[in-house]
Design an enzyme around this catalytic site. Structure first.
Site, PDB file in Angstrom:
ATOM      1  CG  ASP A  50      -1.805   1.250   1.216  1.00  0.00           C
ATOM      2  OD1 ASP A  50      -2.792   1.012   0.714  1.00  0.00           O
ATOM      3  OD2 ASP A  50      -1.434   2.184   1.955  1.00  0.00           O
ATOM      4  CE  LYS A  84      -3.687   4.722   0.829  1.00  0.00           C
ATOM      5  NZ  LYS A  84      -2.373   4.405   0.916  1.00  0.00           N
ATOM      6  CG  HIS A 116      -4.307   9.863   0.661  1.00  0.00           C
ATOM      7  ND1 HIS A 116      -3.221   9.617   0.390  1.00  0.00           N
ATOM      8  CD2 HIS A 116      -4.755   9.215   1.900  1.00  0.00           C
ATOM      9  CE1 HIS A 116      -2.378   8.911   1.544  1.00  0.00           C
ATOM     10  NE2 HIS A 116      -3.334   8.683   2.479  1.00  0.00           N
TER      11      HIS A 116
END
Length: 290
Positions: A50, A84, A116
């Site tokens: 991530d 993001k 985000h």
């Protein structure tokens, strides 16, 4: 979790499986540090990573994966990459921002791309331009999803009101909502909204910025289970079907955090942990964003 086994996963509304365990890379900077963490994570069985534009590590993560996947006998298709859109690109710059993430990672496509934050950099939280900017960002993500560059799209730090607004206007529904989630912040309403709309609810900050590992109840449960407090906190989430993203640069801790699928918490322990819910946020509070 062994490195060769298929990782436990959840089915997204796109029909794609997303691993329940991913490595969070917030604060992971510098090519050597990223390389070491990714190497340890792949060895420990992590198959999801991530990142985000604001983490400023997309290029290092992409490079590390390209070098390390062959070493671990893996291909691009074996890993799930999330990134993001930064708040500075919210709105009319969203397409440019997403394409920049794609170029930085340089892995052909991104498995999951999130907005985000519901606000926009440079605008106060109450600014009425925020909803329009969010909608514009979402339209750009929908376009890149249709082109196959973003395999799934979603949002992060959205409130129930932001989620309902998005569901009323979107052509493609979000696959994932990623928010802060731990025993002191059980997010019941948000989880109900996600369930209603078929959106996967994903956790970040499962350890409450490391503060929860010293919570007396967490420590007591950990002692009973003969596990670390971090493993207990991560298990509490995945046992509810909530994917987690523990972050660490320490190879030993990365491995420890992966050992959450070979034990089960009793209903009593799950209830004791959930009873800690008091709405405490350790990270950002999006509730004021218009």
């Amino acid at each position: 979790m062994s490195s060769s086994s298929t990782p436990p996963s959840v089915l997204l509304n796109t029909g794609v499986q997303m691993p329940l365990l991913g490595l969070g890379t917030y604060k992971l900077r510098g090519s050597e540090g990223v390389y070491r963490a990714v190497d340890a994570a792949l060895a420990a069985g992590y198959r999801a990573f991530d990142s985000a534009a604001v983490y400023r590590n997309e290029a290092d993560l992409g490079r590390a994966l390209k070098e390390l996947l062959p070493k671990h006998g893996l291909t691009r298709e074996d890993v799930f990459i999330t990134s993001k859109l930064g708040p500075k690109d919210q709105g009319e710059r969203a397409m440019e921002g997403a394409l920049h993430s794609l170029a930085q990672l340089d892995l052909g496509y991104i498995d999951l791309y999130l907005i985000h934050w519901p606000g926009s950099q440079g605008l106060v939280v109450s600014d009425q331009r925020n909803p329009g900017n969010r909608a514009q960002s979402w339209a750009a993500l929908e376009e890149l999803h249709a082109e196959g560059k973003l395999k799934a799209i979603g949002v992060s730090n959205y409130t129930p009101a932001h989620m309902r607004e998005l569901m009323q206007s979107c052509r493609i529904p979000p696959a994932v909502l990623q928010v802060e989630f731990h025993p002191r912040l059980c997010q019941s309403e948000l989880r109900r909204v996600c369930e209603e709309y078929g959106v996967c609810f994903q956790a970040y900050s499962s350890l409450g910025q490391a503060e929860l590992v010293s919570d007396p109840v967490v420590m007591e449960v950990a002692k009973t289970c003969e596990r670390t407090p971090a493993q207990v906190l991560l298990r509490w989430a995945v046992q509810q079907g909530v994917p987690v993203l523990p972050k660490s640069s320490n190879p030993d801790r990365i491995e420890d955090n992966s050992r959450i699928f070979d034990f089960t918490l009793s209903k009593t322990d799950m209830d004791r942990l959930s009873a800690l819910d008091c709405g405490q946020k350790f990270c950002w509070d999006p509730s004021e964003v218009a």
